[in-house]
Motif scaffolding. Structure first.
Motif, mmCIF file in Angstrom:
data_model
loop_
_atom_site.group_PDB
_atom_site.id
_atom_site.type_symbol
_atom_site.label_atom_id
_atom_site.label_comp_id
_atom_site.label_asym_id
_atom_site.label_seq_id
_atom_site.Cartn_x
_atom_site.Cartn_y
_atom_site.Cartn_z
ATOM 1 N N UNK A 117 0.829 -1.209 0.000
ATOM 2 C CA UNK A 117 0.000 0.000 0.000
ATOM 3 C C UNK A 117 0.863 1.259 0.000
ATOM 4 N N UNK A 118 2.004 1.201 0.715
ATOM 5 C CA UNK A 118 2.864 2.380 0.779
ATOM 6 C C UNK A 118 3.540 2.645 -0.566
ATOM 7 N N UNK A 119 4.019 1.566 -1.210
ATOM 8 C CA UNK A 119 4.620 1.737 -2.536
ATOM 9 C C UNK A 119 3.589 2.301 -3.508
ATOM 10 N N UNK A 120 2.362 1.781 -3.411
ATOM 11 C CA UNK A 120 1.305 2.263 -4.305
ATOM 12 C C UNK A 120 1.099 3.764 -4.131
ATOM 13 N N UNK A 121 1.120 4.234 -2.879
ATOM 14 C CA UNK A 121 0.866 5.661 -2.667
ATOM 15 C C UNK A 121 2.041 6.515 -3.145
ATOM 16 N N UNK A 122 3.268 5.962 -3.103
ATOM 17 C CA UNK A 122 4.424 6.705 -3.619
ATOM 18 C C UNK A 122 4.388 6.801 -5.148
ATOM 19 N N UNK A 123 3.952 5.707 -5.786
ATOM 20 C CA UNK A 123 3.974 5.670 -7.257
ATOM 21 C C UNK A 123 2.748 6.331 -7.880
ATOM 22 N N UNK A 150 -8.254 -2.720 -22.284
ATOM 23 C CA UNK A 150 -9.520 -2.859 -21.560
ATOM 24 C C UNK A 150 -9.371 -3.903 -20.456
ATOM 25 N N UNK A 151 -8.692 -5.016 -20.768
ATOM 26 C CA UNK A 151 -8.483 -6.069 -19.759
ATOM 27 C C UNK A 151 -7.674 -5.538 -18.584
ATOM 28 N N UNK A 152 -6.646 -4.728 -18.882
ATOM 29 C CA UNK A 152 -5.810 -4.172 -17.817
ATOM 30 C C UNK A 152 -6.635 -3.269 -16.908
ATOM 31 N N UNK A 153 -7.489 -2.423 -17.526
ATOM 32 C CA UNK A 153 -8.318 -1.505 -16.737
ATOM 33 C C UNK A 153 -9.262 -2.299 -15.841
ATOM 34 N N UNK A 154 -9.923 -3.318 -16.409
ATOM 35 C CA UNK A 154 -10.873 -4.116 -15.619
ATOM 36 C C UNK A 154 -10.148 -4.877 -14.510
ATOM 37 N N UNK A 155 -8.989 -5.457 -14.848
ATOM 38 C CA UNK A 155 -8.221 -6.212 -13.854
ATOM 39 C C UNK A 155 -7.777 -5.295 -12.716
ATOM 40 N N UNK A 156 -7.398 -4.060 -13.085
ATOM 41 C CA UNK A 156 -6.976 -3.111 -12.058
ATOM 42 C C UNK A 156 -8.142 -2.720 -11.155
ATOM 43 N N UNK A 157 -9.287 -2.414 -11.792
ATOM 44 C CA UNK A 157 -10.449 -1.957 -11.016
ATOM 45 C C UNK A 157 -10.967 -3.036 -10.071
ATOM 46 N N UNK A 200 -9.422 -6.213 -9.299
ATOM 47 C CA UNK A 200 -8.498 -7.076 -8.546
ATOM 48 C C UNK A 200 -7.373 -6.271 -7.878
ATOM 49 N N UNK A 201 -6.560 -5.578 -8.694
ATOM 50 C CA UNK A 201 -5.360 -4.939 -8.142
ATOM 51 C C UNK A 201 -5.740 -3.842 -7.135
ATOM 52 N N UNK A 202 -6.848 -3.158 -7.385
ATOM 53 C CA UNK A 202 -7.245 -2.079 -6.479
ATOM 54 C C UNK A 202 -7.430 -2.587 -5.046
ATOM 55 N N UNK A 203 -7.963 -3.813 -4.929
ATOM 56 C CA UNK A 203 -8.152 -4.384 -3.589
ATOM 57 C C UNK A 203 -6.812 -4.671 -2.921
ATOM 58 N N UNK A 204 -5.842 -5.121 -3.742
ATOM 59 C CA UNK A 204 -4.528 -5.457 -3.176
ATOM 60 C C UNK A 204 -3.775 -4.204 -2.741
ATOM 61 N N UNK A 259 -1.562 -11.730 -9.203
ATOM 62 C CA UNK A 259 -2.005 -10.440 -9.745
ATOM 63 C C UNK A 259 -0.838 -9.711 -10.411
ATOM 64 N N UNK A 260 0.332 -9.735 -9.770
ATOM 65 C CA UNK A 260 1.499 -9.058 -10.337
ATOM 66 C C UNK A 260 1.918 -9.671 -11.664
ATOM 67 N N UNK A 261 1.957 -11.007 -11.711
ATOM 68 C CA UNK A 261 2.365 -11.697 -12.939
ATOM 69 C C UNK A 261 1.373 -11.471 -14.072
ATOM 70 N N UNK A 262 0.081 -11.567 -13.726
ATOM 71 C CA UNK A 262 -0.950 -11.394 -14.751
ATOM 72 C C UNK A 262 -0.935 -9.966 -15.284
ATOM 73 N N UNK A 263 -0.781 -9.002 -14.383
ATOM 74 C CA UNK A 263 -0.732 -7.599 -14.784
ATOM 75 C C UNK A 263 0.459 -7.332 -15.716
ATOM 76 N N UNK A 264 1.611 -7.940 -15.404
ATOM 77 C CA UNK A 264 2.788 -7.765 -16.279
ATOM 78 C C UNK A 264 2.517 -8.315 -17.678
#
Lengths: 165, 157
Positions: B62-68, B108-115, B117-121, B136-141
């Motif tokens: 969560x901290x890395x996410x807020x920095x990036x 579109x898949x990246x946006x949906x996956x982010x909204x 799945x990744x957003x929860x992480x 999630x990290x591997x799939x997103x890459x």
């Protein structure tokens, strides 16, 4: 052996012919080149943003150490795919102004990184945890960001001008 | 409105005319698009490497996410300002291009996956385990790689 002769030889080697003549031969190195450039450039940009205080955590040395492996992966993939692309059309690349400018800019990026390591980085302990780095480090970061923007512009320009050369 | 009619309308819009105003406009917009890609893909990949458990593992997700986050947003804004301009310059060509469609599918898949799945992480309250983060990290890459490969494919093939 002149540079032109080396270029002529390079583009007739099996990899040079494969990249020039194959349908996927040209496309796959292009895709790898763009993706790895984003990885390598992106890692350098993160370092620069940390130096400028635009990213505050983790400490600079920690971030930089974590990015080293990413930079190596990006650099090796971008370098090898770039070499393949060069080999495919070496005689045209070597007289293309945008390609020559890009090569010069990459050397300047290496020089800038060397200046950082050998001058600014020496007293890293003093500012490692600070929100932002001293003026010298910030100058290096701004120069790095500027050079990367120029490299991308020159790279794109190769695509638009190669057919003229 | 059919996609043909839409393409025709965009072709005649002032944006398409502006894109054709000088031979310099298209390369400059494309360069700005690439700069945005480096900022966005570079920072997003670093976050995915954290999820994978490969890099920056000493830092909470969560901290890395807020920095990036601010820089991911800079990249997104840059992409949104340049991508549609490139598209508007010649909509027919893009709509007919297989790699453009491929890129949009991955996008579109990246946006949906982010909204979804990744957003929860990314949330500080996330209770997701390491396995979920790795997936999630591997799939997103993979999705990002698809976007980049599709994008380059538009110009090459």
């Amino acid at each position: 052996m002149s540079i032109l002769e080396i270029c002529q030889w390079l583009q007739e080697t099996p990899p040079g012919r494969m990249v020039r003549e194959g349908y996927w031969g040209y496309g796959i190195p292009q895709m790898v080149h763009l993706g790895s450039m984003a990885l390598f450039g992106g890692a350098v940009v993160l370092d620069d943003l940390r130096l400028l205080g635009a990213i505050r955590k983790p400490a600079f040395r920690e971030l930089s150490a974590q990015l080293v492996a990413v930079k190596w992966v990006g650099f090796l993939l971008a370098g090898s795919s770039g070499l393949l692309l060069f080999m495919s059309d070496a005689t045209r690349f070597y007289k293309n102004p945008a390609f020559l400018i890009k090569t010069g800019l990459l050397l300047l990026i290496a020089l800038n990184a060397w200046i950082f390591r050998s001058v600014v980085y020496k007293d890293v302990r003093a500012w490692d945890n600070a929100a932002s780095a001293p003026a010298g480090a910030k100058i290096v970061a701004v120069v790095s960001l500027f050079l990367w923007i120029c490299v991308i512009a020159a790279s794109r320009a190769i695509g638009f001008t190669l057919s003229d050369t | 409105m059919s996609s043909d009619a839409l393409a025709h309308w965009i072709e005649n819009s002032f944006i398409a005319h502006a894109m054709a105003a000088s031979v310099w406009v298209y390369p400059v917009v494309e360069t700005l698009h690439m700069i945005s890609i480096v900022v966005l893909v570079g920072t997003a990949a670093m976050f995915d490497f954290r999820l994978l458990g490969w890099r920056l593992t000493n830092m909470p997700v969560a901290e890395l996410a807020s920095q990036l986050r601010p820089w991911i947003r800079v990249g997104i804004v840059g992409i949104l300002m340049t991508g549609p301009l490139l598209f508007a310059s010649d909509p027919d060509r893009y709509l007919d291009n297989f790699y453009f469609r491929l890129k949009m599918t991955f996008l579109l898949s990246t946006i949906l996956f982010d909204l979804f799945v990744v957003r929860r992480l990314r949330s500080p309250h996330s209770t997701a385990g390491a396995a979920a983060q790795r997936f999630a990290g591997g799939f997103s890459l993979l999705l990002w790689a698809g976007i980049v490969a599709g994008g380059r494919g538009i110009g090459v093939f």
